[in-house]
Scaffold this motif. Structure first.
Motif, PDB file in Angstrom:
ATOM      1  N   HIS A   1       0.835  -1.202   0.000  1.00  0.00           N
ATOM      2  CA  HIS A   1       0.000   0.000   0.000  1.00  0.00           C
ATOM      3  C   HIS A   1       0.876   1.261   0.000  1.00  0.00           C
ATOM      4  N   ILE A   2       2.100   1.118   0.484  1.00  0.00           N
ATOM      5  CA  ILE A   2       3.012   2.251   0.569  1.00  0.00           C
ATOM      6  C   ILE A   2       4.097   2.165  -0.499  1.00  0.00           C
ATOM      7  N   GLU A   3       4.577   0.967  -0.737  1.00  0.00           N
ATOM      8  CA  GLU A   3       5.723   0.811  -1.623  1.00  0.00           C
ATOM      9  C   GLU A   3       5.585  -0.492  -2.399  1.00  0.00           C
ATOM     10  N   GLN A   4       6.067  -0.498  -3.589  1.00  0.00           N
ATOM     11  CA  GLN A   4       6.004  -1.681  -4.436  1.00  0.00           C
ATOM     12  C   GLN A   4       6.725  -2.852  -3.771  1.00  0.00           C
ATOM     13  N   PRO A   5       6.131  -4.062  -3.763  1.00  0.00           N
ATOM     14  CA  PRO A   5       6.777  -5.210  -3.110  1.00  0.00           C
ATOM     15  C   PRO A   5       8.083  -5.570  -3.798  1.00  0.00           C
ATOM     16  N   PRO A   6       9.086  -5.979  -3.038  1.00  0.00           N
ATOM     17  CA  PRO A   6      10.413  -6.251  -3.608  1.00  0.00           C
ATOM     18  C   PRO A   6      10.445  -7.594  -4.336  1.00  0.00           C
ATOM     19  N   LEU A   7      10.228  -7.569  -5.622  1.00  0.00           N
ATOM     20  CA  LEU A   7      10.283  -8.788  -6.425  1.00  0.00           C
ATOM     21  C   LEU A   7      11.675  -9.400  -6.408  1.00  0.00           C
ATOM     22  N   TRP A   8      12.682  -8.552  -6.262  1.00  0.00           N
ATOM     23  CA  TRP A   8      14.056  -9.046  -6.288  1.00  0.00           C
ATOM     24  C   TRP A   8      14.354  -9.960  -5.104  1.00  0.00           C
ATOM     25  N   ILE A   9      13.642  -9.769  -3.980  1.00  0.00           N
ATOM     26  CA  ILE A   9      13.843 -10.674  -2.845  1.00  0.00           C
ATOM     27  C   ILE A   9      13.426 -12.085  -3.223  1.00  0.00           C
ATOM     28  N   GLY A  10      12.301 -12.203  -3.928  1.00  0.00           N
ATOM     29  CA  GLY A  10      11.849 -13.518  -4.374  1.00  0.00           C
ATOM     30  C   GLY A  10      12.827 -14.162  -5.338  1.00  0.00           C
ATOM     31  N   VAL A  11      13.364 -13.365  -6.270  1.00  0.00           N
ATOM     32  CA  VAL A  11      14.335 -13.905  -7.225  1.00  0.00           C
ATOM     33  C   VAL A  11      15.609 -14.336  -6.496  1.00  0.00           C
ATOM     34  N   GLY A  12      16.068 -13.498  -5.558  1.00  0.00           N
ATOM     35  CA  GLY A  12      17.261 -13.853  -4.790  1.00  0.00           C
ATOM     36  C   GLY A  12      17.066 -15.112  -3.960  1.00  0.00           C
ATOM     37  N   ALA A  13      15.900 -15.226  -3.290  1.00  0.00           N
ATOM     38  CA  ALA A  13      15.617 -16.425  -2.495  1.00  0.00           C
ATOM     39  C   ALA A  13      15.538 -17.659  -3.381  1.00  0.00           C
ATOM     40  N   LEU A  14      14.981 -17.490  -4.578  1.00  0.00           N
ATOM     41  CA  LEU A  14      14.889 -18.617  -5.507  1.00  0.00           C
ATOM     42  C   LEU A  14      16.275 -19.102  -5.917  1.00  0.00           C
ATOM     43  N   ILE A  15      17.185 -18.178  -6.188  1.00  0.00           N
ATOM     44  CA  ILE A  15      18.543 -18.552  -6.589  1.00  0.00           C
ATOM     45  C   ILE A  15      19.294 -19.213  -5.433  1.00  0.00           C
ATOM     46  N   VAL A  16      19.195 -18.605  -4.238  1.00  0.00           N
ATOM     47  CA  VAL A  16      19.891 -19.164  -3.064  1.00  0.00           C
ATOM     48  C   VAL A  16      19.357 -20.548  -2.732  1.00  0.00           C
ATOM     49  N   GLY A  17      18.022 -20.686  -2.750  1.00  0.00           N
ATOM     50  CA  GLY A  17      17.431 -21.977  -2.433  1.00  0.00           C
ATOM     51  C   GLY A  17      17.790 -23.043  -3.449  1.00  0.00           C
ATOM     52  N   ALA A  18      17.817 -22.678  -4.728  1.00  0.00           N
ATOM     53  CA  ALA A  18      18.185 -23.651  -5.766  1.00  0.00           C
ATOM     54  C   ALA A  18      19.638 -24.088  -5.609  1.00  0.00           C
ATOM     55  N   ALA A  19      20.518 -23.140  -5.270  1.00  0.00           N
ATOM     56  CA  ALA A  19      21.925 -23.490  -5.055  1.00  0.00           C
ATOM     57  C   ALA A  19      22.066 -24.419  -3.846  1.00  0.00           C
ATOM     58  N   LEU A  20      21.331 -24.118  -2.767  1.00  0.00           N
ATOM     59  CA  LEU A  20      21.371 -24.977  -1.583  1.00  0.00           C
ATOM     60  C   LEU A  20      20.837 -26.367  -1.903  1.00  0.00           C
ATOM     61  N   ALA A  21      19.761 -26.428  -2.677  1.00  0.00           N
ATOM     62  CA  ALA A  21      19.197 -27.725  -3.050  1.00  0.00           C
ATOM     63  C   ALA A  21      20.181 -28.533  -3.889  1.00  0.00           C
ATOM     64  N   PHE A  22      20.881 -27.865  -4.804  1.00  0.00           N
ATOM     65  CA  PHE A  22      21.861 -28.562  -5.646  1.00  0.00           C
ATOM     66  C   PHE A  22      23.014 -29.106  -4.803  1.00  0.00           C
ATOM     67  N   LEU A  23      23.540 -28.281  -3.897  1.00  0.00           N
ATOM     68  CA  LEU A  23      24.638 -28.734  -3.038  1.00  0.00           C
ATOM     69  C   LEU A  23      24.189 -29.851  -2.110  1.00  0.00           C
ATOM     70  N   THR A  24      22.968 -29.734  -1.596  1.00  0.00           N
ATOM     71  CA  THR A  24      22.437 -30.763  -0.708  1.00  0.00           C
ATOM     72  C   THR A  24      22.295 -32.091  -1.435  1.00  0.00           C
TER      73      THR A  24
END
Length: 235
Positions: A31-54
């Motif tokens: 309502h005040i500021e546009q939601p940070p889409l980049w956080i979702g993209v960053g979490a997706l990349i970090v999680g995918a890297a963690l899943a690959f290493l795991t």
């Protein structure tokens, strides 16, 4: 059997809980500021890297895999908040009201999952779960889409997204597998496939709705300043 059900239920929780929490927080701030889409993209990349290493180093350990699914849930929450923001479906709700809607939709989906587990104890259903549950899940998906089209609010948006989480996780559950490790991997792959799908949906909605086009009065869009200090509106 019970162990596999617990694995599937934990994977579903790891999807819907962070999705709901992050979507509610970000959508309210939208309502005040546009939601940070980049956080979702960053979490997706970090999680995918963690899943690959795991998967390479400790694929027998369940906790790192569920941690990856949790990170995927955060990314889906960011994408969901973006969808709610650009479609204006969260605008009428306060943060408490939106949290209640998210909690209710989560509860419905989790109860459906437990009901599916109970039905799998029936011998005929347990032997051929695909033939029994695929029509049910398809009917539920169609019903959720119709309700979202008719009412077009945040509750049915969240309900549809949580229902898709159930379909992905339970779909991985009823696939043929030999070990719990394979089931965990299937739910992990399904979670990240779903996260990528939500990212595509969010980007498409941004391209369609967030392009700044205006067919009516300038003050009904976000392309100008109306001069009264009020908040800008999305078309």
């Amino acid at each position: 059997m019970n162990r596999h059900n617990i694995t599937c239920f934990c994977a579903l929780l790891a999807n819907v809980v962070p999705l709901s929490v992050f979507a509610v927080l970000s959508a309210h701030n939208a309502h005040i500021e546009q939601p940070p889409l980049w956080i979702g993209v960053g979490a997706l990349i970090v999680g995918a890297a963690l899943a690959f290493l795991t998967h390479l180093k400790c694929k027998d350990a369940p906790l790192p895999l569920f941690a990856s699914i949790l990170i995927a849930g955060i990314s889906k929450g960011a994408f969901t908040a973006t969808i709610l923001y650009y479609t204006n479906t969260a605008q009428p709700w306060t943060q408490v009201e939106l949290a209640n809607q998210a909690l209710l939709s989560c509860g419905i989906v989790l109860l459906l999952c437990l009901a599916f587990f109970a039905l799998m104890k029936i011998p005929t259903v347990g032997r051929h779960p695909q033939w029994f549950f695929c029509p049910i899940m398809l009917a539920l998906l169609i019903a959720a889409i119709v309700l979202l089209i008719v009412y077009r609010n945040a509750f049915f948006t969240l309900l549809l997204l949580h229902l898709l989480s159930l379909i992905f996780c339970f779909g991985a559950r009823i696939l043929e597998f030999d070990e719990a490790q394979e089931l965990r991997f299937n739910t992990l792959v399904a979670s990240y496939f779903y996260a990528c799908f939500l990212l595509v949906v969010a980007l498409v909605i941004i391209c369609i709705v967030g392009d700044g086009d205006c067919d009516g009065d300038c003050c009904d869009c976000d392309c100008c300043d109306c001069g009264n200090g009020g908040k800008k509106k999305k078309k």
